[in-house]
Design a protein around this motif. Sequence first.
Motif, PDB file in Angstrom:
ATOM      1  N   ALA A  11       6.623  -3.146 -23.481  1.00 17.15           N
ATOM      2  CA  ALA A  11       6.484  -2.203 -22.384  1.00 17.15           C
ATOM      3  C   ALA A  11       5.965  -3.049 -21.336  1.00 17.15           C
ATOM      4  CB  ALA A  11       5.121  -1.279 -22.747  1.00 17.15           C
ATOM      5  N   ALA A  12       6.785  -3.267 -20.164  1.00 18.94           N
ATOM      6  CA  ALA A  12       6.271  -4.119 -19.024  1.00 18.94           C
ATOM      7  C   ALA A  12       5.985  -3.327 -17.949  1.00 18.94           C
ATOM      8  CB  ALA A  12       7.757  -4.950 -18.606  1.00 18.94           C
ATOM      9  N   ALA A  32      -1.460   0.407 -25.542  1.00 17.13           N
ATOM     10  CA  ALA A  32      -2.341  -0.691 -26.538  1.00 17.13           C
ATOM     11  C   ALA A  32      -2.992   0.170 -27.599  1.00 17.13           C
ATOM     12  CB  ALA A  32      -3.246  -1.243 -25.623  1.00 17.13           C
ATOM     13  N   GLN A  33      -3.436   1.078 -27.521  1.00 21.59           N
ATOM     14  CA  GLN A  33      -4.047   1.977 -28.523  1.00 21.59           C
ATOM     15  C   GLN A  33      -3.022   2.679 -29.431  1.00 21.59           C
ATOM     16  OE1 GLN A  33      -6.898   4.571 -26.595  1.00 21.59           O
ATOM     17  NE2 GLN A  33      -8.265   2.819 -25.955  1.00 21.59           N
ATOM     18  N   GLU A  34      -2.108   3.212 -28.797  1.00 21.33           N
ATOM     19  CA  GLU A  34      -1.175   4.298 -29.629  1.00 21.33           C
ATOM     20  C   GLU A  34       0.082   3.576 -30.136  1.00 21.33           C
ATOM     21  OE1 GLU A  34      -2.103   7.317 -30.423  1.00 21.33           O
ATOM     22  OE2 GLU A  34      -4.321   6.997 -29.293  1.00 21.33           O
ATOM     23  N   THR A  35       0.536   2.548 -29.617  1.00 24.17           N
ATOM     24  CA  THR A  35       1.843   1.704 -29.869  1.00 24.17           C
ATOM     25  C   THR A  35       1.552   0.509 -30.609  1.00 24.17           C
ATOM     26  OG1 THR A  35       2.440   0.882 -27.972  1.00 24.17           O
ATOM     27  CG2 THR A  35       2.726   3.377 -28.081  1.00 24.17           C
ATOM     28  N   ASP A  36       2.641  -0.082 -31.126  1.00 23.15           N
ATOM     29  CA  ASP A  36       2.634  -1.461 -31.106  1.00 23.15           C
ATOM     30  C   ASP A  36       3.705  -1.973 -30.328  1.00 23.15           C
ATOM     31  OD1 ASP A  36       2.337  -3.738 -32.986  1.00 23.15           O
ATOM     32  OD2 ASP A  36       3.993  -3.476 -34.066  1.00 23.15           O
ATOM     33  N   LEU A  37       3.932  -1.608 -29.275  1.00 16.94           N
ATOM     34  CA  LEU A  37       4.549  -2.340 -28.102  1.00 16.94           C
ATOM     35  C   LEU A  37       3.865  -3.529 -27.763  1.00 16.94           C
ATOM     36  CD1 LEU A  37       5.372   0.693 -25.892  1.00 16.94           C
ATOM     37  CD2 LEU A  37       7.135  -0.504 -27.348  1.00 16.94           C
ATOM     38  N   ALA A  38       4.757  -4.726 -27.484  1.00 17.70           N
ATOM     39  CA  ALA A  38       4.213  -5.934 -26.746  1.00 17.70           C
ATOM     40  C   ALA A  38       4.009  -5.578 -25.295  1.00 17.70           C
ATOM     41  CB  ALA A  38       5.149  -7.176 -26.935  1.00 17.70           C
ATOM     42  N   LEU A  39       2.830  -5.727 -24.923  1.00 18.57           N
ATOM     43  CA  LEU A  39       2.650  -5.423 -23.402  1.00 18.57           C
ATOM     44  C   LEU A  39       2.608  -6.510 -22.492  1.00 18.57           C
ATOM     45  CD1 LEU A  39      -0.510  -3.251 -24.089  1.00 18.57           C
ATOM     46  CD2 LEU A  39       1.593  -2.400 -23.834  1.00 18.57           C
ATOM     47  N   VAL A  40       3.440  -6.512 -21.300  1.00 18.35           N
ATOM     48  CA  VAL A  40       3.404  -7.673 -20.358  1.00 18.35           C
ATOM     49  C   VAL A  40       3.302  -7.010 -19.016  1.00 18.35           C
ATOM     50  CG1 VAL A  40       5.378  -9.082 -19.389  1.00 18.35           C
ATOM     51  CG2 VAL A  40       5.563  -8.555 -21.826  1.00 18.35           C
ATOM     52  N   LEU A  41       2.348  -7.648 -18.572  1.00 18.67           N
ATOM     53  CA  LEU A  41       1.786  -7.354 -17.006  1.00 18.67           C
ATOM     54  C   LEU A  41       2.366  -8.334 -16.199  1.00 18.67           C
ATOM     55  CD1 LEU A  41      -1.953  -6.766 -17.635  1.00 18.67           C
ATOM     56  CD2 LEU A  41       0.155  -5.380 -18.309  1.00 18.67           C
ATOM     57  N   LEU A  42       3.587  -7.673 -15.548  1.00 15.42           N
ATOM     58  CA  LEU A  42       4.268  -8.556 -14.315  1.00 15.42           C
ATOM     59  C   LEU A  42       3.693  -8.451 -13.253  1.00 15.42           C
ATOM     60  CD1 LEU A  42       7.705  -7.486 -15.375  1.00 15.42           C
ATOM     61  CD2 LEU A  42       6.779  -9.757 -15.902  1.00 15.42           C
ATOM     62  N   VAL A  43       3.107  -9.576 -12.431  1.00 16.62           N
ATOM     63  CA  VAL A  43       2.326  -9.608 -11.228  1.00 16.62           C
ATOM     64  C   VAL A  43       2.889 -10.475 -10.306  1.00 16.62           C
ATOM     65  CG1 VAL A  43      -0.155 -10.097 -10.288  1.00 16.62           C
ATOM     66  CG2 VAL A  43      -0.030  -9.507 -12.783  1.00 16.62           C
ATOM     67  N   SER A  44       3.328  -9.662  -9.334  1.00 16.08           N
ATOM     68  CA  SER A  44       4.029 -10.430  -8.001  1.00 16.08           C
ATOM     69  C   SER A  44       3.061 -11.305  -7.305  1.00 16.08           C
ATOM     70  CB  SER A  44       4.486  -9.322  -7.008  1.00 16.08           C
ATOM     71  OG  SER A  44       3.437  -8.784  -6.285  1.00 16.08           O
ATOM     72  N   ARG A  45       3.675 -12.293  -6.742  1.00 11.22           N
ATOM     73  CA  ARG A  45       3.020 -13.436  -5.731  1.00 11.22           C
ATOM     74  C   ARG A  45       2.336 -12.309  -4.221  1.00 11.22           C
ATOM     75  NH1 ARG A  45       5.741 -15.676  -1.438  1.00 11.22           N
ATOM     76  NH2 ARG A  45       7.710 -15.067  -2.399  1.00 11.22           N
ATOM     77  N   GLN A  46       3.123 -11.317  -4.137  1.00 11.27           N
ATOM     78  CA  GLN A  46       2.642 -10.518  -2.718  1.00 11.27           C
ATOM     79  C   GLN A  46       1.277  -9.960  -3.308  1.00 11.27           C
ATOM     80  OE1 GLN A  46       5.735 -10.720  -3.945  1.00 11.27           O
ATOM     81  NE2 GLN A  46       7.154 -10.587  -2.511  1.00 11.27           N
TER      82      GLN A  46
END
Length: 116
Positions: A11-12, A32-46
């Motif tokens: 989950a991105a 995070a609590q309810e799944t086993d998905l890998a969590l990726v937070l994509l943070v822009s330069r802006q």
Amino acid sequence: MLQHSADRPVAAFLFDLIQDVSVLRPIVRLLAQETDLALVLLVSRQFEGRDKEWMWRAEIEELVRECGATSVRFDSPLVAVQVLQGRRGLIFSASESNLAAHAINHQVFLSMPAAF
């Protein structure tokens, strides 16, 4: 690039505007609590440029620690797509429309691999 298991869906989350944190934070926590998905937070330069006080970056860092997520900074839509290349899953944005302020997220969505 991310170290990952190709079998584990991701989950991105795209963070480009400051208000994205308030909108996406509860979704990150829920997944995070309810799944086993890998969590990726994509943070822009802006995003980083808009966060002059570093307050919202601290919020993202807290989410990373709290939820076991990975945070990746991206300078262009291409970099965001490369981070997720070879993966499958969901991608979330709080700011996706045809408004100019949402252009980066719109470009990322248009470029995403078919498995998203």
